[in-house]
Scaffold this active site. Structure first.
Site, PDB file in Angstrom:
ATOM      1  N   CYS A  52      -9.575   7.418 -14.127  1.00 57.55           N
ATOM      2  CA  CYS A  52      -8.838   6.372 -14.574  1.00 57.55           C
ATOM      3  C   CYS A  52      -8.783   6.466 -16.306  1.00 57.55           C
ATOM      4  O   CYS A  52      -7.714   5.770 -16.622  1.00 57.55           O
ATOM      5  CB  CYS A  52      -9.348   4.913 -14.268  1.00 57.55           C
ATOM      6  SG  CYS A  52      -9.420   4.694 -12.581  1.00 57.55           S
ATOM      7  N   HIS A  58      -6.124  -0.216 -18.785  1.00 56.70           N
ATOM      8  CA  HIS A  58      -6.304   0.231 -17.640  1.00 56.70           C
ATOM      9  C   HIS A  58      -6.119  -1.000 -16.443  1.00 56.70           C
ATOM     10  O   HIS A  58      -6.914  -1.866 -16.724  1.00 56.70           O
ATOM     11  CB  HIS A  58      -7.548   1.175 -17.432  1.00 56.70           C
ATOM     12  CG  HIS A  58      -7.540   1.691 -15.969  1.00 56.70           C
ATOM     13  ND1 HIS A  58      -6.525   2.311 -15.231  1.00 56.70           N
ATOM     14  CD2 HIS A  58      -8.549   1.608 -15.161  1.00 56.70           C
ATOM     15  CE1 HIS A  58      -6.912   2.448 -13.966  1.00 56.70           C
ATOM     16  NE2 HIS A  58      -8.147   2.095 -13.818  1.00 56.70           N
ATOM     17  N   ASN A  77      -4.128  -0.422  -8.743  1.00 58.59           N
ATOM     18  CA  ASN A  77      -4.877   0.575  -9.788  1.00 58.59           C
ATOM     19  C   ASN A  77      -4.350   2.029  -9.352  1.00 58.59           C
ATOM     20  O   ASN A  77      -4.717   2.655  -8.373  1.00 58.59           O
ATOM     21  CB  ASN A  77      -6.318   0.569  -9.407  1.00 58.59           C
ATOM     22  CG  ASN A  77      -6.956   1.583 -10.244  1.00 58.59           C
ATOM     23  OD1 ASN A  77      -6.264   2.570 -11.076  1.00 58.59           O
ATOM     24  ND2 ASN A  77      -8.257   1.562 -10.325  1.00 58.59           N
TER      25      ASN A  77
HETATM   26  O1  UT7 Z   1     -10.719   2.059 -12.217  1.00 59.72           O
HETATM   27  C1  UT7 Z   1     -11.666   2.704 -11.796  1.00 59.72           C
HETATM   28  C2  UT7 Z   1     -12.831   1.783 -12.201  1.00 59.72           C
HETATM   29  N1  UT7 Z   1     -13.030   0.863 -11.274  1.00 59.72           N
HETATM   30  C3  UT7 Z   1     -13.225  -0.339 -11.484  1.00 59.72           C
HETATM   31  O2  UT7 Z   1     -13.215  -0.618 -12.674  1.00 59.72           O
HETATM   32  C4  UT7 Z   1     -13.247  -1.383 -10.349  1.00 59.72           C
HETATM   33  C5  UT7 Z   1     -14.667  -1.968 -10.660  1.00 59.72           C
HETATM   34  N2  UT7 Z   1     -15.110  -2.826  -9.664  1.00 59.72           N
HETATM   35  C6  UT7 Z   1     -14.406  -3.917  -9.198  1.00 59.72           C
HETATM   36  O3  UT7 Z   1     -13.429  -4.210  -9.738  1.00 59.72           O
HETATM   37  C7  UT7 Z   1     -15.115  -4.963  -8.199  1.00 59.72           C
HETATM   38  O4  UT7 Z   1     -16.332  -4.627  -8.235  1.00 59.72           O
HETATM   39  C8  UT7 Z   1     -14.388  -5.015  -6.735  1.00 59.72           C
HETATM   40  C9  UT7 Z   1     -12.823  -5.466  -6.787  1.00 59.72           C
HETATM   41  C10 UT7 Z   1     -14.360  -3.597  -6.398  1.00 59.72           C
HETATM   42  C11 UT7 Z   1     -15.212  -5.752  -5.668  1.00 59.72           C
HETATM   43  O5  UT7 Z   1     -15.415  -7.029  -6.382  1.00 59.72           O
HETATM   44  P1  UT7 Z   1     -16.789  -7.752  -6.622  1.00 59.72           P
HETATM   45  O6  UT7 Z   1     -16.590  -9.247  -6.966  1.00 59.72           O
HETATM   46  O7  UT7 Z   1     -17.659  -6.805  -7.124  1.00 59.72           O
HETATM   47  O8  UT7 Z   1     -17.259  -7.927  -4.935  1.00 59.72           O
HETATM   48  P2  UT7 Z   1     -18.674  -7.448  -4.225  1.00 59.72           P
HETATM   49  O9  UT7 Z   1     -18.224  -5.724  -4.252  1.00 59.72           O
HETATM   50  O10 UT7 Z   1     -19.947  -7.791  -5.022  1.00 59.72           O
HETATM   51  O11 UT7 Z   1     -18.311  -7.921  -2.790  1.00 59.72           O
HETATM   52  C12 UT7 Z   1     -18.514  -9.128  -2.669  1.00 59.72           C
HETATM   53  C13 UT7 Z   1     -18.258  -9.559  -1.257  1.00 59.72           C
HETATM   54  C14 UT7 Z   1     -18.892  -8.682  -0.422  1.00 59.72           C
HETATM   55  O12 UT7 Z   1     -19.264  -9.583   0.736  1.00 59.72           O
HETATM   56  P3  UT7 Z   1     -20.956 -10.011   0.965  1.00 59.72           P
HETATM   57  O13 UT7 Z   1     -21.889  -8.666   1.090  1.00 59.72           O
HETATM   58  O14 UT7 Z   1     -21.405 -10.881  -0.176  1.00 59.72           O
HETATM   59  O15 UT7 Z   1     -20.941 -10.694   2.504  1.00 59.72           O
HETATM   60  C15 UT7 Z   1     -18.058  -7.661   0.107  1.00 59.72           C
HETATM   61  O16 UT7 Z   1     -18.360  -7.099   1.328  1.00 59.72           O
HETATM   62  O17 UT7 Z   1     -16.959  -9.414  -1.023  1.00 59.72           O
HETATM   63  C16 UT7 Z   1     -16.786  -8.467   0.205  1.00 59.72           C
HETATM   64  N3  UT7 Z   1     -15.510  -8.031  -0.120  1.00 59.72           N
HETATM   65  C17 UT7 Z   1     -14.478  -8.201   0.477  1.00 59.72           C
HETATM   66  N4  UT7 Z   1     -13.935  -9.262   1.117  1.00 59.72           N
HETATM   67  C18 UT7 Z   1     -12.716  -9.458   1.590  1.00 59.72           C
HETATM   68  C19 UT7 Z   1     -15.465  -6.468  -0.385  1.00 59.72           C
HETATM   69  N5  UT7 Z   1     -14.134  -6.213  -0.406  1.00 59.72           N
HETATM   70  C20 UT7 Z   1     -13.590  -7.198   0.210  1.00 59.72           C
HETATM   71  C21 UT7 Z   1     -12.312  -7.299   0.618  1.00 59.72           C
HETATM   72  N6  UT7 Z   1     -11.898  -8.495   1.145  1.00 59.72           N
HETATM   73  N7  UT7 Z   1     -11.369  -6.335   0.474  1.00 59.72           N
END
Ligand code: UT7
Length: 329
Positions: A116, A256, A286
């Site tokens: 990225c 980004h 993204n």
């Molecule tokens: O560009 C390259 C660099 N990449 C980035 O900068 C991305 C960095 N990371 C992020 O932006 C975030 O970590 C994400 C958007 C990928 C995820 O958001 P988060 O707030 O960190 O969520 P999480 O991974 O902690 O997941 C929280 C919950 C989980 O469920 P449980 O385990 O709490 O029951 C996930 O399974 O949200 C769930 N979850 C979803 N729920 C509905 C993960 N993806 C989804 C989804 N829809 N699409």
């Protein structure tokens, strides 16, 4: 001797027509529009459909539009650098294929792989060829067909990414406009959290790697999120301090577009109001190497000569960085 800087003299972009909405994703995986918008800021993304089409089919139209806009012939271009994580092929470079498709017969080209942060790394590289006085027309393209490495059964990644490309033309300037300073960093230990497991030399493609879905983006979201928030904000603040730029001196933050929450944290750290932050994540998601030039393209009409822009990115690798640009037209 007069100092030469690399000015951005034209900008363009290209996104494919197909719009993949949150509503459509709700039918594909266990997700909701509400979750996607509140956790990422994304409403829709563009997808390149059609057999036999790759990243060069995003980059080439962006470059063609760029040449038309600047009113120059493809044959005048001396160098094309393409930042991409989804090259058309393992080799040759996508930049060479773009050159061929646009008719840049006198250009040499190569790709830069920095996930990225790729566009920033490529922009700095391109600027050095201008600053040295060796070349006068360099194109930097950021292009990714992320849909080619996204698993549309994995809700944790498939909602995040889209396809798109942006391109800028760099030309010499002697009035101080253009790329003024940059800070680029990488830390390979971050590879564990964001990578594609197979398809490279460590784990070449096999039936097993395909069965195990190892040719897709793997991301452990939270560690990446934490690193992104810290590093992108730190490096943006650092380039401001280094160049004695106060928040009121900054006309635009060009971040980004990975997650609106990361963007907001960076702007807060810089003391820059939301009205100065370029944002199009809601429409494109993204697009990896495409995000920053697509933002510049979207906001071009609002830019004024002399505006200070801070470009900032964080991505897989880990890689991150910031660039100070003084807008020149
Ligand atoms: O560009 C390259 C660099 N990449 C980035 O900068 C991305 C960095 N990371 C992020 O932006 C975030 O970590 C994400 C958007 C990928 C995820 O958001 P988060 O707030 O960190 O969520 P999480 O991974 O902690 O997941 C929280 C919950 C989980 O469920 P449980 O385990 O709490 O029951 C996930 O399974 O949200 C769930 N979850 C979803 N729920 C509905 C993960 N993806 C989804 C989804 N829809 N699409």
């Amino acid at each position: 001797m007069t100092k030469i800087t690399a000015a951005i003299t034209a900008i363009s972009g290209y996104v494919p027509d197909y719009v993949l909405t949150n509503a459509e994703l709700e039918k594909m995986v266990d997700t909701t529009d509400e979750w996607i918008i509140s956790r990422t800021g994304i409403k829709e993304r563009r997808i390149l459909k059609g057999a036999g089409l790759g990243t060069s089919d995003l980059g080439a139209p962006a470059v063609k539009r760029l040449l038309e806009k600047r009113g120059i012939a493809a044959s005048e271009i001396e160098l094309i650098i393409c930042a991409t994580t989804t090259p058309d092929y393992v080799f040759p470079a996508t930049a060479n294929i773009i050159s061929d498709k646009v008719g840049a017969v006198n250009a040499f080209g190569y790709d830069i792989s920095a996930a990225c942060s790729g566009f920033l790394f490529a922009l700095v590289t391109g600027s050095k060829f201008i600053e040295s006085g060796q070349y006068t027309k360099v194109i930097v393209v950021g292009a990714d067909k992320m849909s080619s490495i996204v698993d549309y059964t994995d809700r944790t990644t498939c909602v995040l990414f889209g396809d798109g490309a942006g391109a800028v033309l760099l030309e010499p300037n002697t009035e101080g406009y253009g790329i003024r300073d940059s800070i680029l960093r990488s830390d390979g230990s971050g590879r564990a959290f964001l990578h594609q497991k197979s398809g490279g030399s460590v784990s070449p493609p096999s039936y097993k790697t395909i069965d195990n879905k190892e040719h897709f983006v793997f991301q452990d979201g939270q560690p990446v999120f934490k690193a992104a928030v810290t590093k992108m904000a730190d490096v943006s603040a650092e380039i401001m301090e280094k160049n004695h730029l106060k928040s009121e001196d900054v006309a635009w933050l060009v971040p980004h577009q990975a997650n609106k929450r990361i963007i907001d944290a960076t702007a807060r750290r810089m003391g820059v109001g939301t009205e100065k932050v370029m944002l199009n994540i809601e429409r494109y998601g993204n697009t990896t190497s495409g995000t920053i030039p697509l933002c510049l393209w979207d906001y071009e009409k609002q830019l004024k000569k002399g505006d200070n822009l801070i470009l900032a990115a964080f991505g897989g690798g880990f890689t991150w960085g910031s660039i100070w640009v003084k807008w020149g037209h």
